[in-house]
Motif scaffolding. Structure first.
Motif, PDB file in Angstrom:
ATOM      1  N   TRP A   5      -8.716   9.784   5.896  1.00  0.00           N
ATOM      2  CA  TRP A   5      -7.589   8.944   5.298  1.00  0.00           C
ATOM      3  C   TRP A   5      -6.753   9.677   6.123  1.00  0.00           C
ATOM      4  N   PHE A  32      -1.131   1.291   9.465  1.00  0.00           N
ATOM      5  CA  PHE A  32      -2.161   0.289   8.370  1.00  0.00           C
ATOM      6  C   PHE A  32      -0.564  -0.852   8.776  1.00  0.00           C
ATOM      7  N   PHE A  65      -5.852  -0.010   6.795  1.00  0.00           N
ATOM      8  CA  PHE A  65      -5.376   0.623   8.264  1.00  0.00           C
ATOM      9  C   PHE A  65      -5.986   0.317   9.472  1.00  0.00           C
ATOM     10  N   THR A 106       3.718   7.424  10.011  1.00  0.00           N
ATOM     11  CA  THR A 106       2.832   6.388   9.967  1.00  0.00           C
ATOM     12  C   THR A 106       4.133   5.351   9.502  1.00  0.00           C
TER      13      THR A 106
END
Length: 158
Positions: A5, A32, A65, A106
């Motif tokens: 992860w 994600f 994700f 991210t």
């Protein structure tokens, strides 16, 4: 440190003003999706699940994700079905945001799923996910936000 992860790496870099930073830790996580599902009956679909980092249950919109090589819209449809058992309807891209830009790159991709319906398929839960589905109307969402019952950053941004 590396897991399925996330990973953490140590960087050294020079800032725009020329200062040298000898060590800076960067968290790497896959991008994600966050899905805001609304049923035909105008109920929002939320997930109540245990989050070990907080050591308690939280309430949030379905999210997950994006697999390597997967398009965000496909990930949104997959995660909606896996986490809630809901599918169908119209999936509309709403935008994206960075989760924590100072320490990671991210990206969260937000989708609105109108007309979502229970597919009759059971949730495909990962071993770390113990969750229940909660259906609420718009006024309940507002109340959950006001009272702090819905306070997950990704859900609030969505």
């Amino acid at each position: 440190m590396r897991s399925n992860w996330l990973s953490v790496r140590k960087d050294a870099y020079k800032t725009p003003n020329g200062e040298v930073i000898d060590y800076f830790y960067v968290v790497e996580r896959p991008d994600f999706v966050v899905i805001v599902p609304l049923t035909i009956e105008k109920k929002f679909v939320l997930v109540e699940q245990y989050c070990h980092g907080l050591e308690r249950e939280i309430l949030n919109f379905p999210m997950g994700f994006i697999n390597e090589g997967e398009e965000p819209a496909k990930a949104a449809a997959r995660e909606l079905l896996e986490e809630t058992g809901f599918s169908g309807g119209k999936l509309e891209f709403m935008g994206n945001f960075f989760l924590a830009p100072p320490i990671m790159k991210t990206v969260a991709h937000v989708f609105f799923a109108s007309g979502a319906a229970n597919s009759g398929k059971s949730q495909n839960k990962e071993s770390t996910e113990i969750s229940d589905i909660v259906l609420v109307d718009h006024s309940q969402i507002e109340k959950f936000i006001e009272t702090g019952k819905l306070n997950d950053l990704a859900s609030l941004c969505s």
